[in-house]
Design a protein around this motif. Sequence first.
Motif, PDB file in Angstrom:
ATOM      1  N   ARG A 184       2.949   4.560   5.043  1.00  0.00           N
ATOM      2  CA  ARG A 184       2.491   3.953   3.782  1.00  0.00           C
ATOM      3  C   ARG A 184       1.440   2.880   4.038  1.00  0.00           C
ATOM      4  O   ARG A 184       0.461   2.763   3.270  1.00  0.00           O
TER       5      ARG A 184
ATOM      6  N   ILE B 120      -1.938   4.459   4.389  1.00  0.00           N
ATOM      7  CA  ILE B 120      -2.470   4.964   3.117  1.00  0.00           C
ATOM      8  C   ILE B 120      -2.980   3.818   2.257  1.00  0.00           C
ATOM      9  O   ILE B 120      -4.054   3.907   1.640  1.00  0.00           O
ATOM     10  N   GLU B 121      -2.219   2.732   2.195  1.00  0.00           N
ATOM     11  CA  GLU B 121      -2.669   1.581   1.391  1.00  0.00           C
ATOM     12  C   GLU B 121      -3.967   1.005   1.933  1.00  0.00           C
ATOM     13  O   GLU B 121      -4.848   0.591   1.157  1.00  0.00           O
TER      14      GLU B 121
ATOM     15  N   THR C 295      -6.752   3.408   0.752  1.00  0.00           N
ATOM     16  CA  THR C 295      -7.062   3.339  -0.679  1.00  0.00           C
ATOM     17  C   THR C 295      -7.753   2.037  -1.055  1.00  0.00           C
ATOM     18  O   THR C 295      -8.514   1.982  -2.024  1.00  0.00           O
TER      19      THR C 295
ATOM     20  N   ARG D 236      -8.194   6.241  -4.178  1.00  0.00           N
ATOM     21  CA  ARG D 236      -7.098   5.624  -4.912  1.00  0.00           C
ATOM     22  C   ARG D 236      -6.923   6.282  -6.275  1.00  0.00           C
ATOM     23  O   ARG D 236      -5.801   6.567  -6.700  1.00  0.00           O
TER      24      ARG D 236
ATOM     25  N   LEU E 285      -5.214   9.747  -5.827  1.00  0.00           N
ATOM     26  CA  LEU E 285      -3.786   9.664  -5.572  1.00  0.00           C
ATOM     27  C   LEU E 285      -3.007   9.284  -6.825  1.00  0.00           C
ATOM     28  O   LEU E 285      -1.915   9.808  -7.084  1.00  0.00           O
TER      29      LEU E 285
END
Length: 282
Positions: free
Chosen positions: A8, A11-12, A15, A22, A25
């Motif tokens: 995670r 991914i953050e 984005t 972003r 998603l």
Amino acid sequence: MIVLSLPREAIEELTERSEALRAHLEEYRAAPAPPRTRHGEAAIEVASGHGGEPVLPGTFVDYEASPREYELAVTQTILRVHSRVADLYGEPMDQVEQQLRLTIEEVRERQEHELINNRDFGLLHNADLRQRIQTLGGPPTPADMDELLARRRKTRFFLAHPKTIAAIGRECTRRGVYPAPVEVEGRRVHAWRGVPILPSDKIPISPTGTSSILALRTGEDDQGVVGLHRTGLEGEVRPGLAVRFTGIDDRGLLTYLVSAYQSAAVLVPDALGVLENVEIAR
């Protein structure tokens, strides 16, 4: 299927650096979940009108980025005939023609040997490993012949040493099987399930009394085994074979250079199969 997983935190971080990612998603999270079905059931969605073309999976055909190149091998010999046996002033040279005919036949015999035994392009050395099989018990039984035949479509003929063909006949007789012969170019030859078994004494026999049986599909149209030769030769008398008169030496000998170019290519692996270690002495 190949699945790429990311933590995670990664991914953050991505984005934060990409507004488009972003938004994509978030749109995916907001989309309704696909219908769930119990095992053995199917979910069918019926819609009217044109909703766009379905995305079909692509099909990729393997190919060789660096395909094999076949170099033609050459078989050459020199024929010398004394001028006493030929009339050089316009009369037919029957003796010279007969000497050339016999020489050409010898060259053809050598070509056959090369096409079977040559380390670079010979059939015995170019069969795919998956197309090489062993006998069930040593001698060539009907079951062995069936196994060899079943591994390819449109097998044109088998190729075996005459002693191996005799061994096939013995094993068939021992089991009460009597295959009918077939006619090839006006001659009756042995056959297995209608496929002729052609003899070739160029297939070697080992010191322990074993040999091989080849099964071939031939022709470019059927993606089989094809012979390669050079055309347009100076003095060409047959495709890939040329005879050139090179002069008369001081001893009155007429000299002819006989050259033949040959090679063979197996277009796809299953075009050629080999039954190996066939015992012919039992």
